[in-house]
Design an enzyme around this catalytic site. Structure first.
Site, PDB file in Angstrom:
ATOM      1  CB  SER A 107     152.299  -5.134 116.434  1.00  0.00           C
ATOM      2  OG  SER A 107     151.864  -4.169 115.538  1.00  0.00           O
ATOM      3  N   GLY A 108     151.699  -2.307 118.258  1.00  0.00           N
ATOM      4  CA  GLY A 108     150.630  -1.424 118.751  1.00  0.00           C
ATOM      5  C   GLY A 108     150.725  -1.137 120.237  1.00  0.00           C
ATOM      6  CB  THR A 112     156.687   3.808 116.899  1.00  0.00           C
ATOM      7  OG1 THR A 112     156.909   2.520 116.372  1.00  0.00           O
ATOM      8  CG2 THR A 112     157.219   4.845 115.961  1.00  0.00           C
ATOM      9  CG  ASN A 157     150.077   0.701 115.555  1.00  0.00           C
ATOM     10  OD1 ASN A 157     149.468   1.742 115.367  1.00  0.00           O
ATOM     11  ND2 ASN A 157     151.323   0.665 116.020  1.00  0.00           N
ATOM     12  CB  SER A 160     151.769  -1.204 112.349  1.00  0.00           C
ATOM     13  OG  SER A 160     152.635  -2.238 112.699  1.00  0.00           O
ATOM     14  CB  SER A 161     157.297   0.403 112.784  1.00  0.00           C
ATOM     15  OG  SER A 161     156.907   1.300 113.781  1.00  0.00           O
ATOM     16  N   GLY A 387     157.167  -5.302 116.966  1.00  0.00           N
ATOM     17  CA  GLY A 387     156.834  -6.119 118.135  1.00  0.00           C
ATOM     18  C   GLY A 387     156.414  -7.525 117.737  1.00  0.00           C
ATOM     19  CD  GLU A 389     153.678  -7.886 113.273  1.00  0.00           C
ATOM     20  OE1 GLU A 389     153.890  -8.643 112.316  1.00  0.00           O
ATOM     21  OE2 GLU A 389     153.669  -6.637 113.186  1.00  0.00           O
TER      22      GLU A 389
HETATM   23  N1  LIG Z   1     152.175   7.403 125.119  1.00  0.00           N
HETATM   24  C1  LIG Z   1     151.146   7.404 124.279  1.00  0.00           C
HETATM   25  N2  LIG Z   1     150.218   8.363 124.374  1.00  0.00           N
HETATM   26  C2  LIG Z   1     149.167   8.393 123.536  1.00  0.00           C
HETATM   27  N3  LIG Z   1     148.965   7.493 122.567  1.00  0.00           N
HETATM   28  C3  LIG Z   1     149.858   6.500 122.399  1.00  0.00           C
HETATM   29  C4  LIG Z   1     150.989   6.436 123.243  1.00  0.00           C
HETATM   30  N4  LIG Z   1     151.685   5.351 122.868  1.00  0.00           N
HETATM   31  C5  LIG Z   1     151.018   4.797 121.818  1.00  0.00           C
HETATM   32  N5  LIG Z   1     149.912   5.501 121.540  1.00  0.00           N
HETATM   33  C6  LIG Z   1     148.905   5.175 120.498  1.00  0.00           C
HETATM   34  O1  LIG Z   1     149.086   3.874 120.079  1.00  0.00           O
HETATM   35  C7  LIG Z   1     149.346   3.795 118.687  1.00  0.00           C
HETATM   36  C8  LIG Z   1     150.365   2.714 118.419  1.00  0.00           C
HETATM   37  O2  LIG Z   1     151.599   3.057 118.943  1.00  0.00           O
HETATM   38  P1  LIG Z   1     152.962   2.640 118.243  1.00  0.00           P
HETATM   39  O3  LIG Z   1     154.009   3.293 119.005  1.00  0.00           O
HETATM   40  O4  LIG Z   1     152.913   2.910 116.803  1.00  0.00           O
HETATM   41  O5  LIG Z   1     152.996   1.113 118.488  1.00  0.00           O
HETATM   42  P2  LIG Z   1     154.150   0.085 118.092  1.00  0.00           P
HETATM   43  O6  LIG Z   1     155.261   0.908 117.534  1.00  0.00           O
HETATM   44  O7  LIG Z   1     154.472  -0.564 119.357  1.00  0.00           O
HETATM   45  O8  LIG Z   1     153.546  -0.782 117.126  1.00  0.00           O
HETATM   46  C9  LIG Z   1     149.861   5.144 118.305  1.00  0.00           C
HETATM   47  O9  LIG Z   1     149.548   5.441 116.990  1.00  0.00           O
HETATM   48  C10 LIG Z   1     149.120   6.054 119.283  1.00  0.00           C
HETATM   49  O10 LIG Z   1     147.857   6.356 118.758  1.00  0.00           O
HETATM   50 MG   LIG Z   2     156.079   0.838 115.786  1.00  0.00          MG
END
Ligand SMILES: Nc1ncnc2c1ncn2[C@@H]1O[C@H](COP(=O)(O)OP(=O)(O)O)[C@@H](O)[C@H]1O
Ligand SMILES: [Mg+2]
Length: 1108
Positions: A107-108, A112, A157, A160-161, A387, A389
């Site tokens: 997660s984070g 996404t 996060n 977080s989804s 992810g 957790e």
């Molecule tokens: N490629 C990227 N560039 C900039 N920031 C990113 C990138 N990937 C993730 N982030 C940062 O990390 C945070 C968490 O990403 P997210 O995709 O929501 O994580 P997950 O879905 O894996 O939990 C996002 O809100 C963003 O701020």
């Molecule tokens: Mg996510």
């Protein structure tokens, strides 16, 4: 645009871990760190992309980047998520292979975000057009809607989804998107009613309260203040960098683009508001007389507002919160709920309401974005699932989430590690097995149908009798005690009896990604996911169409006594379906790694990264890739691609493909350990070798291109030359023709000249002959004409002579006859006929003359000078006499009309004419002026009264004259009076008499012949008046003055006739001197006035302007 030509150019560390030397965990992590520090967040392991979350925005997602990666080979440019997306998209479009993008990580870690980047890349590179753009827009805009309702801030996060999402994007054969289907997996609905410390509820609640207009909030009966709502945790209600209000507008806009109707949006918001209201309903205990505790709603205001929102009857809902009806086959039993049960029911309703609303949203979005055509389509699936957790307290949700991650790891192992190794074996490649951890055993621990944890949970839930989380844990302890990956304090496995990190009410599972301690509390409830039927029925009764759709089981007509499937069961089933689905597609991996736990940029925590690298099996991944072969290709396609690198295979290889490839490799001298021959494919160990081949191919293509170019140019030059040659012949032919033509023309014209000369000579000869003949003919004609003429004239003369003779005879005859007749008749005629004829004729002429004169008489005016012309000369005398007589007669007639005065005037005028006519030039102008006499009106004018009285005689003439000064010839105005007896000169202003001359003293008057008004009065020598000398005067009325003077002098009895002397030079007596006054004609000067100058003692010169 600068284009990097290779992955190897400007590389920081190594872009592909396969190239890492030496390969160890430390160097692996070091490489990641090195790249991370240089903002290189993507690294490859073969075709797998490792993505490090930078936690800040990097400038590597611009449209330029998209263009850079578009249609490029995977290894051509530095690692990027776009390279993977491009590879997947092209493989889908060009090779007709369904794709799936598997994004895994904690997660984070950025899953996404990665999924969104892939989608946006594909949207950017696929087809364009109005319809396609609309589909793309809808697909992209489904994200903000789902994120608002399904994402929340967690400690890991901020976005977080809290649900799993798998989206199939469908494309047509051209690669244009047609639509999509979204599947959602298990929303973490417990978050609706309770959030762990430091976390928030789903975004939508905060977005609605901060972003909606006052009007909307009023309609939804909501208050902007978060603290008014029990379901909203307050400690992290505001998240840094998250603008809830702006996001609310984005979501509304996205909903509109996706195709939500305005009333649908309204209904959704009403349900969200209803959830918030539900959280505010509180209960209080009330003891009944039978000793049973009941619950009552504390403050009914929120309940009332909620019922108004949903259109439910308050009493129905109130009852549903107080009672529970259990329906057995035939009977219905109602029991009252205590306060704890009431709260449980409330929260269950809130959770259900929200999660069903979420599922409805997904269905609704699917309805909008589904492909409109039934045509066969290709699919690209993007999996973004929660992810792995590990929280402080892990419950049923974490268990499920981690199970899902185990399954994904399985897929990864299946497709990359096992599948690959198996392929080597299948292809007969010599292969030493690489050890890796296969997590199938953990999956089995969870999902095994007989003794898997989920199966046991279901068993417990369905078992009659009292079921609690403890009984469930007991069961686990008995059944799973021996399992390597299961740990529990109470299990028969004595290993953990002394493990104090493992509480009694918990069990621990060694997941592939680490150990996770799960608290058994809540497992049974959450798995059951019970909602009392009274509540679902109450919801169904609501006058709210969306609500009715969400609670179909509340329909009393469709009572279903069967238990609904448990949450665990449902999830296992859907994960199973998903896995089967993914296995049919070509996988593309993005493995997300999170560099630190603080959501901070620039921090790279080795231990954390190391942990993830380990459990994700990345090292094994690299090892398999390295021990194995980076690249494989069927012999046919390999030969097809590289056959131009060897003379023997180019352009055609007739034998079997494999032999061709062998020849090729031998010819290229590729080291034998760099590749292996499989049964149907060649395996190339290093990407380096592949790059080498590709480079040679590129060069060779260039050479080929040069060759083709050379041959083409040769051909072109030759055909050009041939064309020139051909045209040269044509030109030459034309020129020759032209030259010959010219020569011929010259000869022809020369011939014509010679010919014309000859012909001319001949013609002239002929002409001469003809002329001679003609002249001969003419001569003959002339001669004959002359001859005939002579003849004719002779004849004419003869005839004329004859005619004359005849005429003469006739005349002579006539005279003779006349003579004879006259001789005979003379005696009768001569007596009186002649005189009579003469008289008669004269008479006739006279008569005619007089009658004619009568008609042509002139007018009676004496000045009329006309008279008819004379007719015959013999009447000359008569004619003149008649004219004179007529004139005298008409003058007499005219005179007879005159009065006495007029007669006098005319007499005077007559006298003037007698004196001056033809003697003085001034006369002519005076004829038309009447003689007025008294110009000063002396008797009437009072000014001259004294003067008038001084003159005793009647004044005949009074006028102003100029008296000429004797010394200088200048004039002085004087009044001139003439009476019967004297001439008086008086001062003009005073009227005083200056001189009075009796008429007898005047001897003569002298005037000039010219048109001046000068006159000199000469006095009798020795008379009294003559003392001062003669007077030289000038007057405008000279003619009148002199005439009157002359007449008066003539009538006066004692005076002699006054002499009038007209001459241009006369003498005047001035006192003692005689001065000559001389008149000369001068040029007109100072107007037309006469000037008088004293020239010397004897001469006074008067210059009179010549009259025109
Ligand atoms: N490629 C990227 N560039 C900039 N920031 C990113 C990138 N990937 C993730 N982030 C940062 O990390 C945070 C968490 O990403 P997210 O995709 O929501 O994580 P997950 O879905 O894996 O939990 C996002 O809100 C963003 O701020
Ligand atoms: Mg996510």
């Amino acid at each position: 645009m600068e284009v990097k030509t290779s992955l190897l150019d400007n590389m920081i560390g190594v872009g592909d871990m396969v190239l890492l030397e030496p390969l160890s965990e430390d160097s692996f992590i070091e490489n990641l760190r090195n790249r991370f520090d240089h903002n290189e967040i993507y690294t490859y392991i073969g075709s797998v992309v490792i993505s490090m979350n930078p936690y800040r925005s990097l400038p590597i997602y611009t449209p330029d980047k998209v263009e850079e990666y578009r249609n490029r080979n995977f290894y051509e440019l530095s690692p990027h998520i776009y390279a993977l997306a491009d590879e997947a998209y092209r493989s889908l479009r060009d090779q007709d292979k369904d794709q799936c993008i598997l994004i895994t990580g904690e997660s984070g870690a950025g899953k996404t975000e990665a999924s969104k980047l892939v989608m946006s890349y594909v949207a950017a590179v696929c087809g364009k057009g109005q319809e396609v753009n609309k589909v793309k827009e809808q697909l992209l805009q489904s994200n903000p809607v789902l994120e608002a309702f399904g994402n929340a801030k967690t400690v890991r996060n901020d976005n977080s989804s809290r649900f799993g999402k798998y989206m199939d994007i469908e494309f047509d054969f051209k690669g244009d998107p047609l639509g999509g289907v979204i599947s959602n997996y298990l929303l973490e609905k417990s978050r609706v009613v309770k959030q762990p410390r430091g976390e928030r509820n789903f975004h939508v609640f905060y977005q609605l309260l901060s972003g909606a207009s006052d009007d909307t909030l009023k309609k939804l009966k909501l208050d902007r203040d978060f603290s008014k709502y029990n379901y909203l945790s307050l400690d992290s209600a505001v998240v840094n960098g998250l603008d809830d209000a702006a996001n609310f507008r984005t979501v509304r806009n996205a909903m509109q683009i996706v195709g939500f109707m305005e009333d649908e949006v309204q209904s959704v918001l009403e349900l969200v508001a209803a959830v918030l209201k539900l959280g505010n309903i509180e209960f209080k205990p009330e003891s009944r007389c039978n000793g049973i505790d009941e619950s009552r709603i504390k403050d009914k205001n929120d309940l009332k507002e909620m019922c108004e929102l949903l259109g439910t009857e308050q009493s129905v809902l109130e009852r549903a919160f107080s009672y529970r009806t259990v329906e057995a086959k035939l009977e219905k039993v109602s029991t009252t709920l205590n306060v704890a049960q009431a709260y449980y029911a409330r929260d269950a309703l809130a959770k259900n309401l929200y999660s069903r609303l979420f599922s409805w949203l997904v269905t609704r979005i699917n309805e909008s974005i589904k492909a409109q055509t039934k045509a066969r389509h290709k699919v690209m699936g993007v999996l973004d699932i929660y992810g792995f957790e590990i929280f402080e307290e892990n419950s049923f949700e974490q268990f499920i989430i981690n199970y899902c991650n185990e399954k994904l790891q399985q897929i990864f192992i299946e497709l990359t590690l096992r599948e690959e190794q198996e392929e080597y074996i299948r292809e007969g490649i010599e292969w030493t097995n690489i050890e890796y951890f296969n997590n199938a055993i953990i999956c089995d621990l969870i999902e095994n149908h007989q003794n898997g944890i989920l199966a046991m949970l279901d068993e417990e839930c369905l078992r009659p009798g009292t079921v609690t989380d403890e009984t469930f844990l007991d069961k686990l302890n008995t059944i799973c005690a021996e399992h390597q990956h299961f740990e529990s304090r109470l299990s028969k496995n004595s290993k953990f009896i002394t493990d104090h990190s493992l509480p009694h009410n918990c069990f621990r599972i060694q997941h592939y990604a680490g150990k996770v301690l799960y608290r058994a509390e809540g497992f049974v409830d959450k798995n059951n996911d019970l909602l009392y039927r009274d509540l679902s029925q109450a919801m169904y009764k609501a006058n709210h169409s969306l609500m009715k759709q969400l609670f179909p089981e509340g329909n009393p007509a469709k009572v279903n006594l069967k238990r609904p499937p448990t949450a665990g069961f449902q999830f296992r089933a859907s994960v199973g379906t998903l896995m089967r689905n993914l296995q049919t597609k070509n996988p593309n991996y993005i493995r997300c790694i999170k560099p630190n736990d603080k959501k901070a940029s620039h921090i790279f925590t080795d231990s954390l990264v190391c942990h993830q690298v380990r459990y994700l099996g990345l090292m094994e991944n690299v090892r398999v890739r390295r021990a194995g072969y980076a690249f494989r290709q069927a012999y046919e396609s390999c030969l097809e691609r590289y056959k131009m690198l060897c003379k023997r295979t180019w352009p055609h290889w007739r034998g079997p493909a494999r032999e061709g490839v062998e020849v090729l490799m031998a010819d290229l001298k590729v080291p034998a350990d760099e590749f292996s021959y499989g049964r149907s494919k060649i395996f190339i160990r290093n990407p380096r070798t592949l790059f080498f081949l590709e480079e040679r191919r590129r060069q060779c293509l260039q050479d080929l291109a040069t060759l083709i170019q050379k041959i083409y140019r040769g051909w072109k030059c030759r055909s050009n030359f041939l064309l020139l040659k051909k045209s040269q012949i044509v030109v030459a032919a034309w020129y020759r023709r032209y030259a010959q033509h010219n020569r011929y023309q010259k000869i022809k014209s020369a011939t014509t000249v010679v010919q014309s000369y000859t012909r001319g000579w001949q013609a002239r000869k002929l002409l001469r002959e003809l002329k001679y003949q003609k002249r001969c003919v003419e001569a003959v004609t002339t001669i004959s004409a002359f001859w005939h003429g002579t003849q004719a004239r002779r004849e004419l003369r003869r005839l004329k002579e004859e005619a004359r003779r005849q005429h003469a005879v006739a005349v002579i005859w006539a005279y003779w006859q006349g003579l004879k007749v006259r001789r005979e008749y003379r005696k009768f005629f001569r007596a009186n006929a002649g005189k009579k004829i003469y008289d008669f004729t004269i008479q006739r002429i006279m008569q005619k003359y007089f009658l004619g004169l009568k008609n042509t008489m002139p007018s009676m005016s004496p000045v009329d000078k006309s008279w008819p012309a004379k007719p015959y000369r013999f009447l000359d005398g008569v004619h003149t006499e008649l004219r004179r007589t007529f004139h005298l007669w008409r003058c007499k007639k005219y005179r007879s009309q005159f009065t006495e005065e007029k007669k006098a005037v005319y007499e005077e005028k007559l006298e003037a004419s007698e004196i001056f006519k033809d003697k003085k030039a001034l006369y002519a102008s005076s004829v038309s002026q009447p003689f007025m006499g008294d110009y000063l009106e002396i008797s009437k004018n009072p000014k001259y009264q004294k003067l008038n009285s001084a003159v005793d005689e009647k004044v005949l003439l009074a006028d102003v004259v100029n008296k000429i000064n004797r010394a200088n010839g200048k004039g002085t105005a004087r009044i001139f009076l003439l009476t019967k007896k004297s001439v008086v000169l008086a001062d003009q202003k005073t009227g005083q008499v200056k001189a009075s001359v009796p008429l007898p003293d005047l001897t003569s008057v002298s005037v000039s012949t010219q048109s001046d008004g000068f006159f000199a009065l000469k006095l009798k020598e020795g008379s009294a008046s003559a003392v001062k000398g003669d007077f030289l005067l000038s007057s405008e009325h000279l003619i009148e003055i002199i005439t009157k003077l002359h007449r008066t002098g003539a009538t006066a009895e004692d005076s002699e006739q006054l002499n009038i002397d007209i001459s241009d030079e006369f003498l005047v007596q001035f006192k003692h001197d005689k001065v000559c006054v001389k008149f000369i004609q001068g040029a007109p000067k100072n107007g037309n006035s006469v000037s008088c100058k004293r020239k010397n003692n004897r001469l006074l010169e008067v210059s009179v302007p010549t009259t025109a």
